[in-house]
Design an enzyme around this catalytic site. Structure first.
Site, mmCIF file in Angstrom:
data_model
loop_
_atom_site.group_PDB
_atom_site.id
_atom_site.type_symbol
_atom_site.label_atom_id
_atom_site.label_comp_id
_atom_site.label_asym_id
_atom_site.label_seq_id
_atom_site.Cartn_x
_atom_site.Cartn_y
_atom_site.Cartn_z
ATOM 1 N N HIS A 99 -1.911 -5.528 1.337
ATOM 2 C CA HIS A 99 -3.239 -6.091 1.046
ATOM 3 C C HIS A 99 -3.075 -7.506 0.523
ATOM 4 O O HIS A 99 -2.100 -7.800 -0.171
ATOM 5 C CB HIS A 99 -3.956 -5.254 -0.027
ATOM 6 C CG HIS A 99 -5.163 -5.950 -0.590
ATOM 7 N ND1 HIS A 99 -6.407 -5.887 0.004
ATOM 8 C CD2 HIS A 99 -5.300 -6.779 -1.665
ATOM 9 C CE1 HIS A 99 -7.250 -6.635 -0.686
ATOM 10 N NE2 HIS A 99 -6.612 -7.183 -1.706
ATOM 11 N N LYS A 111 0.833 -1.205 0.000
ATOM 12 C CA LYS A 111 0.000 0.000 0.000
ATOM 13 C C LYS A 111 0.872 1.262 0.000
ATOM 14 O O LYS A 111 2.089 1.185 0.258
ATOM 15 C CB LYS A 111 -0.920 -0.039 1.233
ATOM 16 C CG LYS A 111 -1.938 -1.186 1.208
ATOM 17 C CD LYS A 111 -2.856 -1.135 2.431
ATOM 18 C CE LYS A 111 -3.887 -2.243 2.397
ATOM 19 N NZ LYS A 111 -4.847 -2.147 3.537
ATOM 20 N N ASN A 149 -1.833 -0.297 7.086
ATOM 21 C CA ASN A 149 -1.286 -1.595 7.504
ATOM 22 C C ASN A 149 -0.425 -2.251 6.414
ATOM 23 O O ASN A 149 -0.276 -3.462 6.383
ATOM 24 C CB ASN A 149 -2.417 -2.515 7.976
ATOM 25 C CG ASN A 149 -3.495 -2.707 6.936
ATOM 26 O OD1 ASN A 149 -3.352 -2.255 5.799
ATOM 27 N ND2 ASN A 149 -4.554 -3.380 7.292
ATOM 28 N N TYR A 162 -12.263 -1.379 -3.682
ATOM 29 C CA TYR A 162 -12.792 -1.678 -2.345
ATOM 30 C C TYR A 162 -14.319 -1.566 -2.285
ATOM 31 O O TYR A 162 -14.876 -1.325 -1.213
ATOM 32 C CB TYR A 162 -12.166 -0.746 -1.313
ATOM 33 C CG TYR A 162 -10.822 -1.227 -0.773
ATOM 34 C CD1 TYR A 162 -10.695 -2.475 -0.158
ATOM 35 C CD2 TYR A 162 -9.690 -0.422 -0.831
ATOM 36 C CE1 TYR A 162 -9.478 -2.912 0.355
ATOM 37 C CE2 TYR A 162 -8.463 -0.857 -0.318
ATOM 38 C CZ TYR A 162 -8.371 -2.101 0.274
ATOM 39 O OH TYR A 162 -7.173 -2.531 0.793
HETATM 40 P P1 IDP Z 1 -7.862 -6.985 5.107
HETATM 41 O O1 IDP Z 1 -7.015 -5.958 4.379
HETATM 42 O O2 IDP Z 1 -7.099 -7.651 6.225
HETATM 43 O O3 IDP Z 1 -8.506 -7.984 4.177
HETATM 44 P P2 IDP Z 1 -10.491 -5.723 5.332
HETATM 45 O O4 IDP Z 1 -11.468 -5.985 6.423
HETATM 46 O O5 IDP Z 1 -10.786 -6.287 3.991
HETATM 47 O O6 IDP Z 1 -9.040 -6.184 5.852
HETATM 48 O O7 IDP Z 1 -10.339 -4.139 5.223
HETATM 49 C C1 IDP Z 1 -9.692 -3.562 4.128
HETATM 50 C C2 IDP Z 1 -8.759 -2.486 4.628
HETATM 51 O O8 IDP Z 1 -9.542 -1.446 5.221
HETATM 52 C C3 IDP Z 1 -7.793 -2.913 5.744
HETATM 53 O O9 IDP Z 1 -6.638 -3.543 5.267
HETATM 54 C C4 IDP Z 1 -7.490 -1.569 6.384
HETATM 55 O O10 IDP Z 1 -6.550 -0.826 5.598
HETATM 56 C C5 IDP Z 1 -8.837 -0.885 6.325
HETATM 57 N N1 IDP Z 1 -9.637 -1.112 7.540
HETATM 58 C C6 IDP Z 1 -10.244 -2.253 7.940
HETATM 59 N N2 IDP Z 1 -10.893 -2.102 9.099
HETATM 60 C C7 IDP Z 1 -10.721 -0.794 9.435
HETATM 61 C C8 IDP Z 1 -11.172 0.007 10.533
HETATM 62 O O11 IDP Z 1 -11.869 -0.455 11.445
HETATM 63 N N3 IDP Z 1 -10.776 1.314 10.530
HETATM 64 C C9 IDP Z 1 -10.022 1.875 9.541
HETATM 65 N N4 IDP Z 1 -9.585 1.149 8.488
HETATM 66 C C10 IDP Z 1 -9.929 -0.160 8.438
HETATM 67 MG MG MG Z 2 -9.951 -7.693 2.749
#
Ligand code: IDP
Ligand code: MG
Length: 138
Positions: free
Chosen positions: A115, A9, A112, A49
């Site tokens: 992806h 990212k 984080n 997304y």
């Molecule tokens: P993942 O990347 O581990 O699959 P997802 O639930 O698909 O997680 O969420 C996509 C992305 O959205 C996450 O990687 C993170 O960058 C962001 N995200 C997920 N949950 C939160 C939240 O509660 N607050 C802010 N950003 C979030």
């Molecule tokens: Mg995801």
């Protein structure tokens, strides 16, 4: 053999973590079969997304994902989807297992670093979002 979409990212690219991420992918035996740097527009990040469009963090997430270049890659290997998610660690870095990319480098639940696709259907959609068949090697 399975394929998955991996992204370094914008936070990972700007913090010079591309090499660190690829080192871990290669050490795990996952093979890179496509890769390119992309600067997504907001609309492209929203399309990527779309599954999260009703979440409270959607606006912030798509702004972040379109804030700078990201490295998008296709990884291939046995059980590639689960293996890449294991290397990444949990979405929330505070809950990520020690030694995972997110535990080691994430600074925020949103920022984080990486992806990964979460299922074969999402992997197929996500790979097709960024790559055509001529861009996949091997
Ligand atoms: P993942 O990347 O581990 O699959 P997802 O639930 O698909 O997680 O969420 C996509 C992305 O959205 C996450 O990687 C993170 O960058 C962001 N995200 C997920 N949950 C939160 C939240 O509660 N607050 C802010 N950003 C979030
Ligand atoms: Mg995801």
């Amino acid at each position: 053999m399975q394929r998955t979409l991996a992204i370094v990212k914008p936070d990972g690219v700007s913090r010079s973590l591309i090499g660190e991420v690829i080192k871990r992918q290669e050490a795990s035996g996952l093979k890179i079969v496509a890769a390119k740097l992309v600067r997504m527009t907001l609309a492209q990040a929203e399309g990527f997304y779309a599954v999260h469009r009703d979440k409270p963090f959607f606006g912030s997430l798509t702004a972040f994902m379109s804030s700078g270049p990201a490295l998008v890659m296709v990884l291939e290997g046995d059980d590639a989807i689960a293996r890449w998610r294991e290397l990444m660690g949990a979405t929330n870095y505070k809950e990520a297992a020690p030694g995972t990319i997110r535990a080691d480098f994430a600074t925020d639940i949103e920022r984080n670093v990486v992806h990964g696709s979460d299922a074969p259907e999402t992997a197929a959609f996500e790979i097709g979002y960024f790559f055509n068949c001529f861009e996949l090697v091997g």
